[in-house]
Design a protein around this motif. Structure first.
Motif, mmCIF file in Angstrom:
data_model
loop_
_atom_site.group_PDB
_atom_site.id
_atom_site.type_symbol
_atom_site.label_atom_id
_atom_site.label_comp_id
_atom_site.label_asym_id
_atom_site.label_seq_id
_atom_site.Cartn_x
_atom_site.Cartn_y
_atom_site.Cartn_z
ATOM 1 N N ARG A 189 0.851 -1.191 0.000
ATOM 2 C CA ARG A 189 0.000 0.000 0.000
ATOM 3 C C ARG A 189 0.882 1.235 0.000
ATOM 4 O O ARG A 189 1.949 1.246 0.593
ATOM 5 N N LEU A 190 0.392 2.260 -0.659
ATOM 6 C CA LEU A 190 1.111 3.524 -0.755
ATOM 7 C C LEU A 190 0.365 4.562 0.063
ATOM 8 O O LEU A 190 -0.827 4.759 -0.123
ATOM 9 N N TYR A 191 1.065 5.204 0.994
ATOM 10 C CA TYR A 191 0.516 6.281 1.791
ATOM 11 C C TYR A 191 1.294 7.543 1.449
ATOM 12 O O TYR A 191 2.524 7.510 1.380
ATOM 13 N N ALA A 192 0.586 8.639 1.230
ATOM 14 C CA ALA A 192 1.274 9.867 0.834
ATOM 15 C C ALA A 192 0.602 11.080 1.436
ATOM 16 O O ALA A 192 -0.606 11.091 1.653
ATOM 17 N N GLY A 229 5.711 13.476 1.902
ATOM 18 C CA GLY A 229 6.398 12.382 1.228
ATOM 19 C C GLY A 229 5.519 11.168 1.028
ATOM 20 O O GLY A 229 4.299 11.219 1.179
ATOM 21 N N ILE A 230 6.165 10.053 0.706
ATOM 22 C CA ILE A 230 5.492 8.798 0.352
ATOM 23 C C ILE A 230 6.058 7.676 1.200
ATOM 24 O O ILE A 230 7.257 7.615 1.456
ATOM 25 N N LEU A 231 5.182 6.747 1.604
ATOM 26 C CA LEU A 231 5.588 5.562 2.348
ATOM 27 C C LEU A 231 4.918 4.359 1.703
ATOM 28 O O LEU A 231 3.715 4.384 1.442
ATOM 29 N N VAL A 232 5.681 3.294 1.442
ATOM 30 C CA VAL A 232 5.130 2.039 0.941
ATOM 31 C C VAL A 232 5.223 1.038 2.072
ATOM 32 O O VAL A 232 6.271 0.879 2.687
ATOM 33 N N SER A 233 4.097 0.347 2.348
ATOM 34 C CA SER A 233 4.050 -0.608 3.445
ATOM 35 C C SER A 233 3.497 -1.935 2.947
ATOM 36 O O SER A 233 2.600 -1.975 2.106
ATOM 37 N N THR A 234 4.016 -3.038 3.484
ATOM 38 C CA THR A 234 3.505 -4.357 3.125
ATOM 39 C C THR A 234 2.284 -4.729 3.957
ATOM 40 O O THR A 234 1.665 -5.758 3.722
ATOM 41 N N SER A 235 1.933 -3.898 4.931
ATOM 42 C CA SER A 235 0.711 -4.133 5.708
ATOM 43 C C SER A 235 -0.082 -2.830 5.811
ATOM 44 O O SER A 235 0.479 -1.750 5.709
ATOM 45 N N GLN A 236 -1.387 -2.969 6.018
ATOM 46 C CA GLN A 236 -2.225 -1.782 6.146
ATOM 47 C C GLN A 236 -1.930 -1.089 7.462
ATOM 48 O O GLN A 236 -1.844 -1.723 8.506
ATOM 49 N N LEU A 237 -1.737 0.224 7.406
ATOM 50 C CA LEU A 237 -1.439 1.005 8.610
ATOM 51 C C LEU A 237 -2.710 1.679 9.108
ATOM 52 O O LEU A 237 -3.555 2.071 8.310
ATOM 53 N N SER A 238 -2.853 1.806 10.410
ATOM 54 C CA SER A 238 -3.996 2.551 10.941
ATOM 55 C C SER A 238 -3.594 4.021 10.989
ATOM 56 O O SER A 238 -2.526 4.377 11.481
ATOM 57 N N LEU A 239 -4.431 4.842 10.435
ATOM 58 C CA LEU A 239 -4.096 6.258 10.355
ATOM 59 C C LEU A 239 -4.891 7.055 11.359
ATOM 60 O O LEU A 239 -5.998 6.835 11.633
#
Length: 72
Positions: A55-58, A62-72
Protein backbone atom coordinates in the motif's frame (compact mmCIF):
# COMPACT_ATOMS: atom_id res chain seq x y z
CA UNK A 1 15.65 17.17 -15.14
CA UNK A 2 15.13 19.19 -18.32
CA UNK A 3 11.60 17.98 -19.11
CA UNK A 4 8.38 17.71 -17.13
CA UNK A 5 6.72 14.31 -17.42
CA UNK A 6 3.38 15.37 -15.96
CA UNK A 7 1.24 18.48 -16.12
CA UNK A 8 -2.27 19.74 -15.59
CA UNK A 9 -3.79 17.89 -18.56
CA UNK A 10 -2.59 14.48 -17.33
CA UNK A 11 -3.78 15.26 -13.80
CA UNK A 12 -7.23 16.20 -15.14
CA UNK A 13 -7.39 12.95 -17.14
CA UNK A 14 -6.47 11.01 -14.00
CA UNK A 15 -9.22 12.81 -12.07
CA UNK A 16 -11.80 11.98 -14.77
CA UNK A 17 -10.69 8.32 -14.75
CA UNK A 18 -11.18 8.19 -10.96
CA UNK A 19 -7.53 7.67 -10.07
CA UNK A 20 -6.60 8.21 -6.44
CA UNK A 21 -3.27 9.79 -7.32
CA UNK A 22 -0.12 9.72 -9.41
CA UNK A 23 3.43 9.08 -8.23
CA UNK A 24 6.01 10.93 -10.33
CA UNK A 25 9.73 10.25 -10.09
CA UNK A 26 10.75 13.35 -11.99
CA UNK A 27 9.63 16.87 -12.84
CA UNK A 28 6.07 18.18 -13.07
CA UNK A 29 4.59 21.42 -14.36
CA UNK A 30 1.26 23.25 -14.04
CA UNK A 31 1.29 22.84 -10.25
CA UNK A 32 -1.64 25.24 -9.75
CA UNK A 33 -3.77 23.20 -12.18
CA UNK A 34 -2.74 19.92 -10.56
CA UNK A 35 -3.62 21.25 -7.09
CA UNK A 36 -7.17 22.01 -8.32
CA UNK A 37 -7.73 18.36 -9.34
CA UNK A 38 -9.34 15.84 -7.02
CA UNK A 39 -6.39 13.46 -7.01
CA UNK A 40 -3.89 12.73 -4.28
CA UNK A 41 -4.75 12.23 -0.62
CA UNK A 42 -3.55 10.33 2.38
CA UNK A 43 -3.88 6.72 1.25
CA UNK A 44 -3.88 5.00 -2.12
CA UNK A 45 -4.91 1.40 -2.69
CA UNK A 46 -3.00 -1.72 -3.65
CA UNK A 47 0.01 -0.97 -5.83
CA UNK A 48 0.05 -4.19 -7.84
CA UNK A 49 -3.40 -5.76 -7.99
CA UNK A 50 -3.73 -8.99 -6.03
CA UNK A 51 -0.02 -9.85 -6.06
CA UNK A 52 1.62 -8.27 -2.99
CA UNK A 53 -0.76 -6.22 -0.80
CA UNK A 54 1.67 -3.30 -0.82
CA UNK A 55 0.00 0.00 0.00
CA UNK A 56 1.11 3.52 -0.75
CA UNK A 57 0.52 6.28 1.79
CA UNK A 58 1.27 9.87 0.83
CA UNK A 59 0.89 13.39 2.08
CA UNK A 60 2.58 16.69 1.37
CA UNK A 61 5.71 15.53 3.24
CA UNK A 62 6.40 12.38 1.23
CA UNK A 63 5.49 8.80 0.35
CA UNK A 64 5.59 5.56 2.35
CA UNK A 65 5.13 2.04 0.94
CA UNK A 66 4.05 -0.61 3.44
CA UNK A 67 3.51 -4.36 3.13
CA UNK A 68 0.71 -4.13 5.71
CA UNK A 69 -2.23 -1.78 6.15
CA UNK A 70 -1.44 1.00 8.61
CA UNK A 71 -4.00 2.55 10.94
CA UNK A 72 -4.10 6.26 10.36
Amino acid sequence: MNRAIMGGMLAKCAEIMGWAGIVVNGCIRDVDEINKCEIGGESFGDLSGDETNERLYADSDGILVSTSQLSL
